[in-house]
Scaffold this active site. Structure first.
Site, PDB file in Angstrom:
ATOM      1  N   HIS A 177       0.852  -1.183   0.000  1.00  0.00           N
ATOM      2  CA  HIS A 177       0.000   0.000   0.000  1.00  0.00           C
ATOM      3  C   HIS A 177       0.894   1.240   0.000  1.00  0.00           C
ATOM      4  O   HIS A 177       2.053   1.185   0.414  1.00  0.00           O
ATOM      5  CB  HIS A 177      -0.898   0.021   1.232  1.00  0.00           C
ATOM      6  CG  HIS A 177      -1.978  -1.014   1.199  1.00  0.00           C
ATOM      7  ND1 HIS A 177      -3.050  -0.983   2.063  1.00  0.00           N
ATOM      8  CD2 HIS A 177      -2.163  -2.096   0.407  1.00  0.00           C
ATOM      9  CE1 HIS A 177      -3.847  -2.003   1.817  1.00  0.00           C
ATOM     10  NE2 HIS A 177      -3.330  -2.701   0.821  1.00  0.00           N
ATOM     11  N   GLU A 210       0.982   3.796   1.919  1.00  0.00           N
ATOM     12  CA  GLU A 210       1.500   4.155   3.240  1.00  0.00           C
ATOM     13  C   GLU A 210       2.725   3.320   3.600  1.00  0.00           C
ATOM     14  O   GLU A 210       3.727   3.840   4.103  1.00  0.00           O
ATOM     15  CB  GLU A 210       0.422   3.938   4.321  1.00  0.00           C
ATOM     16  CG  GLU A 210      -0.833   4.755   4.128  1.00  0.00           C
ATOM     17  CD  GLU A 210      -1.932   4.049   3.348  1.00  0.00           C
ATOM     18  OE1 GLU A 210      -3.112   4.316   3.646  1.00  0.00           O
ATOM     19  OE2 GLU A 210      -1.631   3.252   2.441  1.00  0.00           O
ATOM     20  N   CYS A 212      -6.051   1.894   5.940  1.00  0.00           N
ATOM     21  CA  CYS A 212      -6.741   0.681   6.380  1.00  0.00           C
ATOM     22  C   CYS A 212      -6.125   0.189   7.702  1.00  0.00           C
ATOM     23  O   CYS A 212      -5.147   0.753   8.197  1.00  0.00           O
ATOM     24  CB  CYS A 212      -6.624  -0.403   5.316  1.00  0.00           C
ATOM     25  SG  CYS A 212      -4.954  -1.068   5.134  1.00  0.00           S
ATOM     26  N   CYS A 231      -2.351  -0.759   7.492  1.00  0.00           N
ATOM     27  CA  CYS A 231      -1.479   0.412   7.477  1.00  0.00           C
ATOM     28  C   CYS A 231      -1.455   1.090   8.852  1.00  0.00           C
ATOM     29  O   CYS A 231      -0.424   1.608   9.279  1.00  0.00           O
ATOM     30  CB  CYS A 231      -1.915   1.382   6.395  1.00  0.00           C
ATOM     31  SG  CYS A 231      -1.628   0.713   4.731  1.00  0.00           S
TER      32      CYS A 231
END
Length: 151
Positions: free
Chosen positions: A55, A57, A85, A88
């Site tokens: 992701h 992040e 999410c 993360c």
């Protein structure tokens, strides 16, 4: 409410999201900043990297940790175009990020509204969430991507 620096760093996150879109990935971008210094940036790339943890992040945290030569990014701010999410969130706690500024809320898996419920957990760090910075731009970028995919 938002500083000029906040807006500039979110614009960098939007640029990173465009990088993801060029790879046909969901356009989400993130940057990590500490004391006004850009430490790392990342974009969504789980499909192209065959990595479910890739992701934006996480990519930005990895780059920032490499730059800082430390996985702890105490007090840093992460700017991200979509609300993080739960996965993360865990990475943000472990990295000791102090503040997360996100653009568009994620009504399905966004974690900021759950943060209050997580207060009772014995976490070793708390992350402050602020949402809505350049929300329309962040949301429009995502919606346009999915409209193109559906057509």
């Amino acid at each position: 409410m938002w500083s000029g620096d906040d807006i500039s760093f979110m614009r960098m996150a939007l640029e990173s999201a465009r990088d993801a879109e060029c790879l046909d990935e969901v356009p989400i971008g993130a940057v990590v900043v500490s004391e006004g210094i850009l430490l790392g940036r990342g974009h969504n790339c789980p499909v192209s990297s065959n990595d479910p943890t890739a992701h934006a992040e996480v990519q930005a945290l990895r780059a920032a940790g490499a730059w800082a030569r430390n996985y702890r990014l105490t007090g840093a701010t992460l700017y991200v175009t979509l609300e993080p999410c739960l996965m993360c969130f865990g990475a943000l706690v472990h990295a000791r990020v102090g503040r997360v500024v996100f653009g568009a809320p994620d009504p399905k898996v966004g974690v900021s509204r759950w943060a209050a419920q997580l207060e009772g957990l014995p976490l070793n760090h708390r992350v402050a969430f602020e949402g809505g910075l350049l929300e329309a731009e962040c949301r429009d970028q995502l919606q346009a991507f999915f409209r193109r995919r559906r057509s």
